[in-house]
Design an enzyme around this catalytic site. Structure first.
Site, PDB file in Angstrom:
ATOM      1  N   CYS A 102       0.861  -1.195   0.000  1.00 59.76           N
ATOM      2  CA  CYS A 102       0.000   0.000   0.000  1.00 59.76           C
ATOM      3  C   CYS A 102       0.897   1.245   0.000  1.00 59.76           C
ATOM      4  O   CYS A 102       1.577   1.526   0.991  1.00 59.76           O
ATOM      5  CB  CYS A 102      -0.884  -0.061   1.236  1.00 59.76           C
ATOM      6  SG  CYS A 102      -1.503   1.529   1.791  1.00 59.76           S
ATOM      7  N   CYS A 148       0.724   3.674   2.847  1.00 61.08           N
ATOM      8  CA  CYS A 148       1.308   3.069   4.052  1.00 61.08           C
ATOM      9  C   CYS A 148       2.818   3.296   4.056  1.00 61.08           C
ATOM     10  O   CYS A 148       3.413   3.586   5.099  1.00 61.08           O
ATOM     11  CB  CYS A 148       1.049   1.565   4.079  1.00 61.08           C
ATOM     12  SG  CYS A 148      -0.672   1.112   4.161  1.00 61.08           S
TER      13      CYS A 148
END
Lengths: 89, 104
Positions: free
Chosen positions: B29, B32
């Site tokens: 991600c 992230c």
């Protein structure tokens, strides 16, 4: 995952964005990161599932998060970008 | 930063009298990856005051399900083992600092 897969998906996403009246994120690093995330999930699970959403493992339910996910247009309208920042106003 | 798992959640969070911040992420991600270093830096800043952990959602689905995590990154702040507040998505360092200070 090969460089041409990344380029093809970026091209396709860009065409899609233009057809809907929004844009691909101008930040190439973000676009390339998200597209790699999509392709890694495709390699692992068979579809370009959004890398920023939890997969349930239920194929029918997870259809919602195949990019472009069912949430992106609402998010772009509300936040100016989809949750994982691939598409922007 | 300390790693949290489904097995260590009880001891690290539930039975902790200090505030605990958990950064829930996944490997691929991109937001992230951008948030990780920011939270890591804040972890050093709040050392001794707030315990910071990161948890890979894909490897720890049980804890993720417990808190209805469906988007990542999700950051959860626990006080006395209970959820005090959480935020979803990428945020700036100052925004997160203000959020922590307003909750502890």
């Amino acid at each position: 995952m090969e460089e041409k897969d990344i380029e093809n998906l970026i091209k396709k996403s860009n065409e899609y964005a233009k057809s809907k009246g929004f844009n691909l994120n101008p930040n190439n690093a973000v676009v390339s990161g998200v597209v790699k995330g999509l392709l890694i999930r495709k390699d692992g699970f068979g579809e370009i599932y959004c890398p920023c959403r939890k997969m349930t493992g239920d194929k029918k339910a997870d259809k919602r998060i195949i990019c472009p996910c069912i949430y992106h247009e609402e998010e772009i309208k509300k936040d100016g970008h989809c949750f994982c920042n691939l598409f922007v106003k | 930063m300390n790693i949290l798992t489904d097995n260590t959640f009880e001891s690290a969070v539930k039975n902790n009298d200090k505030p605990v911040l958990v950064d829930i992420f996944t490997e691929w991600c991109p937001p992230c990856k951008m948030l990780g270093p920011i939270v890591e830096k804040l972890g050093e800043e709040y050392a001794g005051k707030v315990d910071f952990y990161k948890m890979d959602l894909d490897k720890n689905p049980k804890t993720g399900d417990m808190f209805g995590v469906d988007r990542i990154p999700t950051v959860v702040l626990f006080i006395n083992g209970e959820v005090k507040d959480k935020f979803i998505g990428l945020k700036e360092e100052e925004e997160i600092r203000n959020w922590i200070n307003s909750n502890i």
